[in-house]
Design an enzyme around this catalytic site. Structure first.
Site, PDB file in Angstrom:
ATOM      1  N   GLY A  26       0.865  -1.252   0.072  1.00 33.58           N
ATOM      2  CA  GLY A  26      -0.013   0.094   0.033  1.00 33.58           C
ATOM      3  C   GLY A  26       0.896   1.218  -0.071  1.00 33.58           C
ATOM      4  N   GLY A  29      -0.700   4.889  -0.888  1.00 32.67           N
ATOM      5  CA  GLY A  29      -1.573   5.386   0.187  1.00 32.67           C
ATOM      6  C   GLY A  29      -0.847   6.408   1.212  1.00 32.67           C
ATOM      7  N   TYR A 151     -15.891  -3.359   8.190  1.00 32.00           N
ATOM      8  CA  TYR A 151     -14.403  -3.085   8.288  1.00 32.00           C
ATOM      9  C   TYR A 151     -13.883  -3.356   9.627  1.00 32.00           C
ATOM     10  CZ  TYR A 151     -10.383  -0.117   8.203  1.00 32.00           C
ATOM     11  OH  TYR A 151      -8.872   0.613   8.379  1.00 32.00           O
ATOM     12  N   ASN A 180      -7.717   8.096  14.595  1.00 29.71           N
ATOM     13  CA  ASN A 180      -7.975   8.711  13.331  1.00 29.71           C
ATOM     14  C   ASN A 180      -6.767   9.354  12.885  1.00 29.71           C
ATOM     15  OD1 ASN A 180     -10.675   8.352  14.874  1.00 29.71           O
ATOM     16  ND2 ASN A 180     -11.446   9.365  13.026  1.00 29.71           N
ATOM     17  N   LEU A 181      -6.295   8.905  11.579  1.00 26.92           N
ATOM     18  CA  LEU A 181      -5.165   9.396  10.880  1.00 26.92           C
ATOM     19  C   LEU A 181      -5.326  10.527  10.069  1.00 26.92           C
ATOM     20  CD1 LEU A 181      -3.474   6.311   9.691  1.00 26.92           C
ATOM     21  CD2 LEU A 181      -2.726   7.756  11.621  1.00 26.92           C
ATOM     22  N   TRP A 217     -20.367  17.176   9.947  1.00 35.17           N
ATOM     23  CA  TRP A 217     -21.141  16.176  10.035  1.00 35.17           C
ATOM     24  C   TRP A 217     -21.504  15.752  11.381  1.00 35.17           C
ATOM     25  CZ3 TRP A 217     -19.243  11.706   6.467  1.00 35.17           C
ATOM     26  CH2 TRP A 217     -19.076  12.053   5.323  1.00 35.17           C
TER      27      TRP A 217
HETATM   28  P1  GDP Z   1     -14.609   7.284  12.777  1.00 31.97           P
HETATM   29  O1  GDP Z   1     -13.495   7.782  13.787  1.00 31.97           O
HETATM   30  O2  GDP Z   1     -14.459   5.827  12.345  1.00 31.97           O
HETATM   31  O3  GDP Z   1     -15.993   7.541  13.246  1.00 31.97           O
HETATM   32  O4  GDP Z   1     -14.275   8.140  11.253  1.00 31.97           O
HETATM   33  P2  GDP Z   1     -14.093   9.286  10.589  1.00 31.97           P
HETATM   34  O5  GDP Z   1     -12.707   9.836  10.420  1.00 31.97           O
HETATM   35  O6  GDP Z   1     -15.060   9.389   9.463  1.00 31.97           O
HETATM   36  O7  GDP Z   1     -14.783  10.164  11.795  1.00 31.97           O
HETATM   37  C1  GDP Z   1     -16.304  10.306  11.822  1.00 31.97           C
HETATM   38  C2  GDP Z   1     -16.608  11.428  12.865  1.00 31.97           C
HETATM   39  O8  GDP Z   1     -16.450  12.645  12.395  1.00 31.97           O
HETATM   40  C3  GDP Z   1     -18.312  11.472  13.094  1.00 31.97           C
HETATM   41  O9  GDP Z   1     -18.365  11.707  14.582  1.00 31.97           O
HETATM   42  C4  GDP Z   1     -18.605  12.443  12.083  1.00 31.97           C
HETATM   43  O10 GDP Z   1     -19.975  12.943  12.651  1.00 31.97           O
HETATM   44  C5  GDP Z   1     -17.552  13.490  12.308  1.00 31.97           C
HETATM   45  N1  GDP Z   1     -17.642  14.295  10.944  1.00 31.97           N
HETATM   46  C6  GDP Z   1     -17.658  15.371  10.835  1.00 31.97           C
HETATM   47  N2  GDP Z   1     -17.587  16.074   9.556  1.00 31.97           N
HETATM   48  C7  GDP Z   1     -17.045  14.989   9.040  1.00 31.97           C
HETATM   49  C8  GDP Z   1     -16.683  14.942   7.593  1.00 31.97           C
HETATM   50  O11 GDP Z   1     -16.742  15.804   6.740  1.00 31.97           O
HETATM   51  N3  GDP Z   1     -16.282  13.679   7.197  1.00 31.97           N
HETATM   52  C9  GDP Z   1     -16.137  12.501   8.050  1.00 31.97           C
HETATM   53  N4  GDP Z   1     -15.735  11.493   7.684  1.00 31.97           N
HETATM   54  N5  GDP Z   1     -16.424  12.727   9.309  1.00 31.97           N
HETATM   55  C10 GDP Z   1     -16.905  14.064   9.765  1.00 31.97           C
END
Ligand code: GDP
Length: 330
Positions: A26, A29, A151, A180-181, A217
């Site tokens: 990878g 990436g 996943y 979270n990366l 979000w």
């Molecule tokens: P997770 O840590 O596995 O949930 O993965 P994400 O990196 O997608 O993070 C998701 C969290 O960030 C959730 O609480 C979402 O509501 C919030 N969030 C806010 N804005 C965004 C956005 O634009 N993209 C993503 N992926 N998440 C967002």
């Protein structure tokens, strides 16, 4: 093949990779590229296979490639990844591709007598209601968050493969669990990206459009631990070159509310408007902070702070935009 040829985790870690054959899967990436950067100037002989040359989901091709290239060490990073929305909409892809890829790579590495392999999993492998901060011992102690179940199950299978191959075959495999990366080389897809990339993109677009608001979000209250990708690559190098146990959390040790990440992103981009929260998108798990004391005790700690890290990530996003508009203009 006996245990003698496959030192257990407490033995047999090289102090250096100089002159050794090191395969990074990878490598195009975000994390794979960071791993390649980390290996520069270590003297390692880097092995990489572009996707056009090797599709990691194809078992026979992976075994043949490993036989021909004879890696001694493997950073297994190649996987299908995506944010909360991608996970909710493409669960079959995530489960199938990741199980195929990691089974092929880990078993081919074992068959070829690889000395040590470091595998990257994810913090979503932990139960949604694990005690905080989450210790490695929380794995498989409760139900997963439904949004990322496929996943997570695929990555749990990979973690378990590390444990089982060490136990049965005397392999020297280590699973790494990051939070979270973010960082250079991230995917800024409007829907399929992770939180930092998604927010940076929308705040940038709002600034460009002269808008008064940008959307984030969920409701802003979930908390996420962010780790710069160069810190994770450094931790993986650290684990490869020391005697280790088989599983490590690798985080920075603190988390931020999504609302704080949004404010920081606005500051970095130079956007002076305000945030609106998009309740039609999921919050996901409320908190996921990792307990990284086990790797800290091995002498490793994260170095980047989120403000500097977000500046770097934003510069990378702008350069990706410039390159793609140049490509469009021919
Ligand atoms: P997770 O840590 O596995 O949930 O993965 P994400 O990196 O997608 O993070 C998701 C969290 O960030 C959730 O609480 C979402 O509501 C919030 N969030 C806010 N804005 C965004 C956005 O634009 N993209 C993503 N992926 N998440 C967002």
């Amino acid at each position: 093949m006996n245990k003698q040829q496959f030192p257990t985790n407490e033995q047999g870690a090289p102090a250096s990779l100089a002159g050794r054959r090191v395969w990074v899967t990878g490598h195009r990436g975000m994390l794979g590229a960071a791993m390649v950067r980390r290996l520069e100037n270590t003297g390692a002989t880097l092995l990489v296979a572009p996707r056009a040359e090797l599709d990691l989901t194809r078992q026979a091709d992976v075994y043949a490639w490993v036989r021909d290239h004879r890696p001694e060490f493997v950073f297994h990073i190649g996987a299908k990844v995506g944010g909360i929305h991608a996970n909710a909409t493409l669960p079959g892809d995530f489960l199938r591709d990741n199980i195929l890829i990691q089974t092929n790579v880990m078993d081919a590495a074992y068959q070829a007598g690889v000395e040590k392999l470091v595998f990257v999993a994810s913090n979503c492998t932990y139960p949604a209601k694990a005690d905080l901060p989450i210790k490695e011992s929380s794995l498989l102690t409760g139900a997963l968050d439904g949004n990322i179940r496929s996943y997570a199950v695929s990555k749990i299978a990979g973690i378990e493969m590390c444990r089982a191959y060490n136990a049965q075959f005397g392999a020297n495999y280590v699973a790494v669990i990051p939070p979270n990366l973010y960082g250079p080389g991230d995917n800024y897809h409007p829907e399929h990206s992770h939180v930092v990339a998604g927010i940076l993109r929308r705040v940038h677009e709002a600034k460009e459009a002269g808008a008064e608001t940008f959307s984030v979000w969920g409701d802003g209250s979930p908390r996420r631990e962010l780790l710069h990708v160069d810190d994770l690559a450094d931790a993986m190098f650290h684990l490869m070159t020391r005697p280790t146990d088989w599983i490590y959390n690798v985080g920075c040790g603190y988390d931020l509310a999504i609302s704080e990440i949004a404010s920081l992103a606005a500051e970095v981009v130079g956007f002076t408007g305000s945030v609106v929260y998009d309740a039609s998108k999921p919050n996901g798990t409320m908190k996921k902070l990792l307990d990284s004391s086990k790797i800290n005790q091995l002498g490793w700690a994260a170095r980047k702070n989120p403000r500097d890290g977000l500046h770097e990530a934003y510069a990378d996003f702008v350069s990706q935009l410039t390159e793609s508009s140049r490509a469009r203009l021919g």
